[in-house]
Design an enzyme around this catalytic site. Structure first.
Site, PDB file in Angstrom:
ATOM      1  N   SER A 161      33.653  31.186  48.036  1.00 19.01           N
ATOM      2  CA  SER A 161      32.438  31.927  48.391  1.00 19.01           C
ATOM      3  C   SER A 161      31.452  31.986  47.243  1.00 19.01           C
ATOM      4  CB  SER A 161      32.795  33.358  48.826  1.00 19.01           C
ATOM      5  OG  SER A 161      33.558  33.356  50.004  1.00 19.01           O
ATOM      6  N   GLY A 187      32.790  38.802  43.366  1.00 15.71           N
ATOM      7  CA  GLY A 187      33.030  39.717  44.473  1.00 15.71           C
ATOM      8  C   GLY A 187      33.780  39.155  45.660  1.00 15.71           C
ATOM      9  N   GLY A 188      34.464  37.996  45.508  1.00  9.99           N
ATOM     10  CA  GLY A 188      35.231  37.470  46.631  1.00  9.99           C
ATOM     11  C   GLY A 188      34.344  37.215  47.834  1.00  9.99           C
ATOM     12  N   ASP A 237      43.072  30.854  48.171  1.00  5.62           N
ATOM     13  CA  ASP A 237      41.811  30.627  48.878  1.00  5.62           C
ATOM     14  C   ASP A 237      41.921  29.546  49.952  1.00  5.62           C
ATOM     15  OD1 ASP A 237      40.449  32.605  47.652  1.00  5.62           O
ATOM     16  OD2 ASP A 237      39.146  31.336  46.451  1.00  5.62           O
ATOM     17  N   THR A 257      35.850  31.609  38.007  1.00  4.22           N
ATOM     18  CA  THR A 257      36.816  32.646  38.360  1.00  4.22           C
ATOM     19  C   THR A 257      38.251  32.200  38.125  1.00  4.22           C
ATOM     20  OG1 THR A 257      37.474  34.155  40.145  1.00  4.22           O
ATOM     21  CG2 THR A 257      37.002  31.877  40.751  1.00  4.22           C
ATOM     22  N   LEU A 258      39.134  33.195  38.062  1.00  2.00           N
ATOM     23  CA  LEU A 258      40.584  32.991  38.166  1.00  2.00           C
ATOM     24  C   LEU A 258      41.072  33.393  39.553  1.00  2.00           C
ATOM     25  CD1 LEU A 258      41.724  34.518  34.748  1.00  2.00           C
ATOM     26  CD2 LEU A 258      41.822  32.109  35.385  1.00  2.00           C
ATOM     27  N   ASN A 259      40.188  33.829  40.398  1.00  2.00           N
ATOM     28  CA  ASN A 259      40.405  34.429  41.713  1.00  2.00           C
ATOM     29  C   ASN A 259      40.681  35.912  41.532  1.00  2.00           C
ATOM     30  OD1 ASN A 259      40.321  34.375  44.508  1.00  2.00           O
ATOM     31  ND2 ASN A 259      42.524  34.056  44.708  1.00  2.00           N
ATOM     32  N   ARG A 305      35.603  23.206  40.705  1.00  2.00           N
ATOM     33  CA  ARG A 305      36.572  23.976  41.470  1.00  2.00           C
ATOM     34  C   ARG A 305      37.968  23.390  41.246  1.00  2.00           C
ATOM     35  NH1 ARG A 305      37.821  28.846  43.682  1.00  2.00           N
ATOM     36  NH2 ARG A 305      38.141  28.827  45.934  1.00  2.00           N
ATOM     37  N   THR A 318      35.647  37.653  39.707  1.00  2.00           N
ATOM     38  CA  THR A 318      34.918  36.464  39.323  1.00  2.00           C
ATOM     39  C   THR A 318      33.849  36.921  38.357  1.00  2.00           C
ATOM     40  OG1 THR A 318      35.346  35.533  41.515  1.00  2.00           O
ATOM     41  CG2 THR A 318      33.495  34.582  40.324  1.00  2.00           C
TER      42      THR A 318
END
Length: 572
Positions: free
Chosen positions: A456, A476-477, A426, A402-404, A107, A384
């Protein structure tokens, strides 16, 4: 075509077409490959070309980790909206031979110059654009460090070997799928604001790329070559680091060379829980995914979801009530364990789950305003991409990174050919103020230097009797957790095959806002029954893209999510 219409059409075609008659479409549309029983290895990703890269690594004698790392770099080339070397994520690895399940936390971290109120104005109001589309929206990227750590500790091939396919794809180019072209064209207003991004993703004459055209990325090919030849520290201390910091500082960013140099991925024990006769292993904090997957399953375990039926008002009501209680706890108790004492044992306690379950009525919804973070003291002792890989040696990998947002911050690193994340969004820009996904956060997830922001992402491996059984996860956030939960329940509670479990319509409840979000495909009668119980039901676009693998006596089966036209399951 919208993702909602695309999903509905795909599901209709699958219902009307005999399996034997389904052929692989052209490369531009991705491969809908449903392997026959007897496969001894499986790769499922969101892009056909990445699936082929992973399959070829396995075919050439690599193991599941080798394939997973090769896929990670390949997706950075063919799916730049979410595949990345400028972002971060999590990987869960299960090895049947050693009976070990571990995870790699790569992360992103906040730069050393970050501070709690950096995304607030002088009056304390959150400046949304600052945490999403500025140079300071980016955390220190972790993907290169995480991939290299996984490969070094659990792979069998060299870094240059597994990166070679990605380098070829970047240098030689690939035919653009429709989704790739649509994504760039749809995001043009935001992406063309940055000169480097405009130059990277649009033609020299300013026109858009079209499906079927060959897209080459020479700067990215050069970056990947440097990393392959010199190792992962090149990204953090070499020429690539120079390009990254020069780009951010030119846009007013606070990240420094020291921030990059100090970054390290971390190997962690995953969260472990049990559900019926299965062992659940999922990502630990700073991801909230593993904690809340286990917490929700604990609340559901003593109810007969099989009898209630998939997609029934009864099962959706119960699962929704469990979901919203978990998300309420997320708002208070989850964060980076290096900065906050996350009560994992308490949150995943069966006793605590029974207490929460006792609050749930089977006839009536609990208003979200009546739900808050639980009192756990007694028990303490959407862009993501996810992919799954499993081989015949008993090694399985679930990876989500992810890149967000789609295309991250929209800032491309000059002379390096890749996008940077906007993961700083985030964090809780201000406790109690929702982020872009509507998630509420508190002090546990406040901005602090060097801290990993809450996530998440939920890469998950389910085992039975010590054997790998289900490898799953999703983008999917805020919907990642519930999407992954749904696949697990579809397989275990409702006996679905993996393609059905992945394709089935989804629903989501995250406590605030007070609503059940549903996809197309649920009965109007079910919706009316839920509303009569007091639920607010809203139908919205498709959720997630779960690329999953099921391993049973029939062999390895892959479920490629039809919500992404390029999704692909390939077996050996």
């Amino acid at each position: 075509m919208s993702e909602r219409k695309s999903l509905a059409l795909t599901c209709l075609l699958l219902m009307l077409t005999p399996l034997a008659a389904i052929a692989s479409p052209p490369i531009i549309e991705g491969e809908r490959f449903h392997p026959e029983p007897g496969q001894h290895a499986m790769v499922v990703t969101s892009h056909t070309l990445a699936s082929r890269v992973g399959r070829d690594i396995l075919r050439d004698g690599g193991n599941a980790v080798d394939a997973a790392v090769a896929i990670g770099f390949a997706l950075a080339v063919v799916q730049p909206r979410s595949g990345n070397i400028g972002g971060g994520g999590f990987m869960v690895i299960s090895d049947e031979k050693s009976d070990q399940v571990t995870s790699i936390d790569y992360r992103e971290t906040a730069p050393a110059g970050a501070f709690e109120t950096m995304f607030q104005d002088d009056e304390g109001n959150v400046i949304e654009e600052a945490s999403r589309f500025s140079a300071n929206a980016s955390g220190v990227p972790g993907t290169v460090s995480g991939m290299a750590m996984a490969l070094e500790r659990y792979g069998s091939m060299s870094l240059d070997r597994v990166m070679a396919p990605a380098i070829r794809l970047a240098h030689d180019g690939f035919a653009i799928p429709q989704r790739f072209a649509d994504g760039l064209n749809g995001s043009r207003e935001r992406l063309e604001k940055q000169e480097g991004t405009r130059r990277l993703f649009y033609k020299a004459d300013g026109s858009n790329w079209r499906a079927g055209e060959v897209f080459r990325q020479p700067e990215l090919a050069a970056t990947l070559t440097r990393i392959a030849q010199n190792g992962p520290r090149e990204f953090y201390e070499g020429e690539t680091a120079d390009h990254l910091i020069e780009t951010l500082q030119a846009h007013g960013g606070i990240m420094t060379r020291a921030d990059l140099k100090d970054y390290r991925a971390i190997e962690r024990a995953p969260v472990h829980g049990t559900y019926r006769d299965y062992d659940i292993y999922a990502m630990a904090p700073p991801s909230s995914g593993g904690v809340h997957i286990v917490q929700i399953l604990n609340m559901l375990e003593n109810d007969d979801l099989t009898r209630m039926g998939h997609g029934s008002a009864a099962s959706m009501h119960l699962m929704s009530e469990a979901m919203r209680r978990a998300y309420a706890d997320r708002s208070k108790y989850l964060g980076d364990p290096a900065f906050f004492d996350v009560p994992v044992e308490a949150l995943t306690s069966k006793d605590y789950a029974r207490e929460l379950r006792a609050q749930i009525s089977l006839e009536k919804a609990t208003p979200s305003e009546a739900i808050g973070p639980g009192n756990i003291t007694p028990y303490e002792s959407n862009e993501t991409t996810h992919y799954s890989v499993a081989d015949d040696s008993g090694l399985a990998v679930a990876n989500t990174y992810t890149l967000n947002f789609s295309y991250g911050s929209g800032i491309a690193v000059d002379k390096a050919g890749f996008l940077l994340n906007n993961e700083m969004d985030d964090f809780s820009a201000k406790p109690g103020v929702p982020n872009a996904f509507g998630l509420i956060g508190g002090e546990a997830n406040a901005v602090e230097p060097g801290k990993r922001m809450l996530s998440s992402m939920t890469p998950t491996i389910v085992k039975r009797d010590g054997r790998n059984f289900l490898i799953t996860g999703s983008p999917g956030g805020s919907r990642i957790i519930t999407t992954t939960l749904g696949v697990i329940s579809n397989v275990i509670d409702h006996g679905m095959n993996i393609q059905s479990a992945v394709s089935a319509p989804r629903f989501h409840d995250q406590w605030l806002p007070d609503e059940i979000r549903i996809e197309d495909g649920f009965s109007p009668d079910t919706v009316r029954l839920l509303e009569s119980m007091g639920h607010n039901v809203t139908q919205q676009s498709a959720m997630g893209a779960s690329q999953s693998i099921l391993i049973n006596d029939d062999g390895f089966q892959g479920g490629a999510d039809p919500r992404r036209e390029t999704s692909s399951a390939l077996g050996l």
